[in-house]
Design a protein around this motif. Structure first.
Motif, short mmCIF file in Angstrom:
data_model
loop_
_atom_site.label_atom_id
_atom_site.label_comp_id
_atom_site.label_asym_id
_atom_site.label_seq_id
_atom_site.Cartn_x
_atom_site.Cartn_y
_atom_site.Cartn_z
N UNK A 1 -7.02 -4.57 -1.20
CA UNK A 1 -6.51 -3.84 -0.05
C UNK A 1 -6.75 -2.34 -0.21
N UNK A 2 -6.52 -1.84 -1.40
CA UNK A 2 -6.71 -0.42 -1.67
C UNK A 2 -8.18 -0.03 -1.46
N UNK A 3 -9.08 -0.85 -1.97
CA UNK A 3 -10.50 -0.56 -1.81
C UNK A 3 -10.92 -0.61 -0.35
N UNK A 4 -10.38 -1.56 0.41
CA UNK A 4 -10.71 -1.69 1.82
C UNK A 4 -10.31 -0.44 2.59
N UNK A 5 -9.10 0.03 2.38
CA UNK A 5 -8.63 1.21 3.09
C UNK A 5 -9.36 2.46 2.59
N UNK A 6 -9.59 2.54 1.30
CA UNK A 6 -10.25 3.72 0.72
C UNK A 6 -11.69 3.86 1.20
N UNK A 7 -12.33 2.74 1.58
CA UNK A 7 -13.74 2.78 1.96
C UNK A 7 -13.97 3.36 3.34
N UNK A 8 -12.90 3.56 4.12
CA UNK A 8 -13.04 4.07 5.48
C UNK A 8 -12.95 5.60 5.46
N UNK A 9 -13.81 6.22 6.20
CA UNK A 9 -13.85 7.69 6.25
C UNK A 9 -12.53 8.23 6.82
N UNK A 10 -12.03 9.26 6.18
CA UNK A 10 -10.78 9.89 6.62
C UNK A 10 -11.08 11.08 7.53
N UNK A 11 -10.24 11.22 8.54
CA UNK A 11 -10.35 12.31 9.49
C UNK A 11 -9.00 13.00 9.61
N UNK A 12 -8.97 14.11 10.34
CA UNK A 12 -7.72 14.81 10.62
C UNK A 12 -7.46 14.79 12.11
N UNK A 13 -6.27 14.38 12.50
CA UNK A 13 -5.92 14.30 13.92
C UNK A 13 -5.94 15.71 14.53
N UNK A 14 -6.65 15.87 15.62
CA UNK A 14 -6.77 17.18 16.26
C UNK A 14 -5.48 17.59 16.96
N UNK A 15 -4.56 16.63 17.12
CA UNK A 15 -3.32 16.94 17.85
C UNK A 15 -2.17 17.24 16.90
N UNK A 16 -1.87 16.31 15.96
CA UNK A 16 -0.72 16.48 15.07
C UNK A 16 -1.11 16.85 13.65
N UNK A 17 -2.43 16.89 13.38
CA UNK A 17 -2.97 17.29 12.07
C UNK A 17 -2.67 16.29 10.97
N UNK B 1 0.81 -1.21 0.00
CA UNK B 1 0.00 0.00 0.00
C UNK B 1 0.84 1.26 0.00
N UNK B 2 2.10 1.17 0.39
CA UNK B 2 2.94 2.36 0.47
C UNK B 2 3.18 3.01 -0.89
N UNK B 3 3.01 2.26 -1.97
CA UNK B 3 3.21 2.83 -3.31
C UNK B 3 1.91 3.41 -3.86
N UNK B 4 0.83 3.33 -3.10
CA UNK B 4 -0.45 3.87 -3.55
C UNK B 4 -0.56 5.34 -3.15
N UNK B 5 -1.74 5.90 -3.36
CA UNK B 5 -1.94 7.33 -3.15
C UNK B 5 -2.40 7.66 -1.74
N UNK B 6 -2.01 6.86 -0.76
CA UNK B 6 -2.41 7.11 0.62
C UNK B 6 -1.39 8.01 1.31
N UNK B 7 -1.88 8.88 2.15
CA UNK B 7 -0.98 9.72 2.95
C UNK B 7 -0.32 8.87 4.03
N UNK B 8 0.81 9.34 4.59
CA UNK B 8 1.47 8.57 5.66
C UNK B 8 0.56 8.30 6.85
#
Length: 295
Positions: free
Chosen positions: A253-269, A102-109
């Motif tokens: 795997x990509x579809x599984x991770x992509x299907x989860x809602x993304x949020x922003x950490x209130x502490x480290x952003x 998944x590290x070579x996909x378009x996901x943020x760290x």
């Protein structure tokens, strides 16, 4: 440049499944590499990749976990995620390979680090054991402990996603071993999705994973790997065959991770999925906190 994935020992690095899967960096134990050298290694990884996700099993010695936190503190870096997992060694190696894919996909760290907790629920990690007398990581009933001392006793154990244990008798028959039954006495409840199976042979001579487990779970393909050095200690015996069923295809795997809602950490952003940030460990803002104990 893809986010770097690192592990605490070389035996957690499985061969890639395709040419696009990048390797994993190995951060050795404190007694095998000086702190200054490890600092230089991690600084180089950050310079090359920007961010680093370190998969650290819960079973590592405390000194290894302290070393990782010391490195992150001394580098004063918020670009290092230390991801803990309770999976057994071969299951951890599978999880690490999935993160490498998944590290070579378009996901943020941040999403990649948080995905480790999600993916761990889809790894069916277990082993066939010659004894459960010293098995500490999976709940085992008293009867199974007693039977574990008997010569010739074999047990099929599933550590995750849910613990199960059955006793395997001669000729493929078995009797319930205590923790949880899965319907058939010699069957483990398997995944309801298509998987591949990887197995690693220790000192136990048995074909049960390939002749009984794989057909019962409708496994698509079976591969063999070297037994991780930490497996006998994790399972409490060297007489074992470890196995792990997993989602093998990158699009799934990509579809599984992509299907989860993304949020922003209130502490480290950092961006995240699930209820906890993979980098700073802060819970998702607004997530329910456990009720305080009166008194």
């Amino acid at each position: 440049m893809p986010t770097a994935i690192a592990v605490t020992s070389a035996d957690l690095v499985l061969p890639p499944t395709d040419p696009q899967t990048p390797p994993a960096a190995v951060l050795p134990a404190p007694d095998t590499r000086p702190l200054d050298a490890t600092l230089a290694d991690v600084r180089r990884l950050l310079d090359q990749h920007g961010h680093l996700v370190v998969v650290c099993p819960d079973s590592v010695p405390p000194a290894t976990a302290r070393r990782l936190h010391s490195v992150r503190s001394l580098l004063e870096s918020d670009r290092i995620a230390i991801v803990r997992t309770g999976l057994p060694p071969l299951g951890t190696a599978v999880l690490v390979r999935q993160l490498r894919q998944l590290s070579v996909c378009d996901f943020s760290p941040g999403v990649l680090a948080a995905a480790a907790r999600l993916l761990a629920h889809y790894v069916y990690a277990g082993a066939v054991l010659g004894s459960v007398a010293r098995l500490d990581h999976v709940p085992v009933g008293l009867t199974s402990h007693v039977k574990g001392w008997l010569p010739g006793a074999h047990f099929a154990v599933l550590a995750g996603p849910a613990p199960q244990l059955v006793r395997i008798g001669s000729g493929g028959t078995g009797s319930s071993g205590g923790s949880r039954s899965s319907g058939g006495s010699d069957a483990l409840t398997g995944p309801e999705f298509t998987t591949d199976l990887v197995l690693a042979r220790g000192q136990l001579a048995t074909d049960w994973p390939t002749t009984v487990l794989a057909p019962g779970w409708r496994v698509r393909a079976v591969q063999e790997a070297a037994l991780p050095e930490s497996s006998p200690g994790w399972w409490g015996t060297g007489k074992l065959v470890e196995f792990a069923a997993y989602l093998p295809d990158l699009p799934v795997l990509h579809q599984l991770v992509s299907s989860v809602r993304r949020e922003t950490c209130h502490w480290c952003r950092m961006e995240l999925i699930g209820d906890r940030c993979g980098f700073c460990g802060a819970p998702l803002a607004g997530a329910a906190e456990p009720a305080a104990t009166p008194g």
